[in-house]
Design a protein around this motif. Sequence first.
Motif, PDB file in Angstrom:
ATOM      1  N   SER A   1       0.848  -1.195   0.000  1.00 28.88           N
ATOM      2  CA  SER A   1       0.000   0.000   0.000  1.00 28.88           C
ATOM      3  C   SER A   1       0.888   1.251   0.000  1.00 28.88           C
ATOM      4  CB  SER A   1      -0.936   0.008   1.207  1.00 28.88           C
ATOM      5  OG  SER A   1      -0.202   0.135   2.411  1.00 28.88           O
ATOM      6  N   LEU A   2       0.268   2.384  -0.293  1.00 34.80           N
ATOM      7  CA  LEU A   2       0.987   3.654  -0.264  1.00 34.80           C
ATOM      8  C   LEU A   2       0.034   4.762   0.111  1.00 34.80           C
ATOM      9  CD1 LEU A   2       0.375   5.716  -2.906  1.00 34.80           C
ATOM     10  CD2 LEU A   2       1.499   3.863  -4.091  1.00 34.80           C
ATOM     11  N   SER A   3       0.611   5.845   0.612  1.00 33.56           N
ATOM     12  CA  SER A   3      -0.146   7.070   0.862  1.00 33.56           C
ATOM     13  C   SER A   3       0.679   8.226   0.324  1.00 33.56           C
ATOM     14  CB  SER A   3      -0.435   7.256   2.352  1.00 33.56           C
ATOM     15  OG  SER A   3       0.771   7.305   3.089  1.00 33.56           O
ATOM     16  N   VAL A   4      -0.013   9.238  -0.178  1.00 34.21           N
ATOM     17  CA  VAL A   4       0.648  10.395  -0.776  1.00 34.21           C
ATOM     18  C   VAL A   4       0.028  11.674  -0.240  1.00 34.21           C
ATOM     19  CG1 VAL A   4      -0.849  10.457  -2.806  1.00 34.21           C
ATOM     20  CG2 VAL A   4       1.450  11.398  -2.962  1.00 34.21           C
ATOM     21  N   VAL A   5       0.875  12.713  -0.072  1.00 34.08           N
ATOM     22  CA  VAL A   5       0.413  14.009   0.419  1.00 34.08           C
ATOM     23  C   VAL A   5       1.088  15.105  -0.412  1.00 34.08           C
ATOM     24  CG1 VAL A   5       0.412  15.604   2.383  1.00 34.08           C
ATOM     25  CG2 VAL A   5       0.119  13.168   2.769  1.00 34.08           C
TER      26      VAL A   5
END
Length: 123
Positions: A34-38
């Motif tokens: 999984s990944l998260s981006v901001v």
Amino acid sequence: MSISAARLSGKWEGTVSHDGEVDDYAVVFEENGSLSVVTKKSGGFGTWTATDENTLEFSFREVFNPDVGQISPNGHHAAYIQIDITAELTGDTFTGAGKAVVHGPDGVVIYATDAQTTARLVS
């Protein structure tokens, strides 16, 4: 052999170029794929997959912050972007290219563009 999850996991900071603009972002790749981006005006979640020992593909939905009145280059209000990137990893840096498909509040595609990115592992 493909990129190990341990090699990719962590926080990366980079830039993405599209339509004559350059935007900063941070992405966190997790070992579970999984990944998260901001960014300054959005955030999102998605997944990544290693395709061989030095390349990966990642895909995520980037949703604009409620206080951002994001307008696409063709003049429509944008709600989110679906981004798909193929990248090559060299040491603690990756470079890649892909597509960014902009959707309006009703989910209808209003714009699509090419995107190029580079990022560096920071933690």
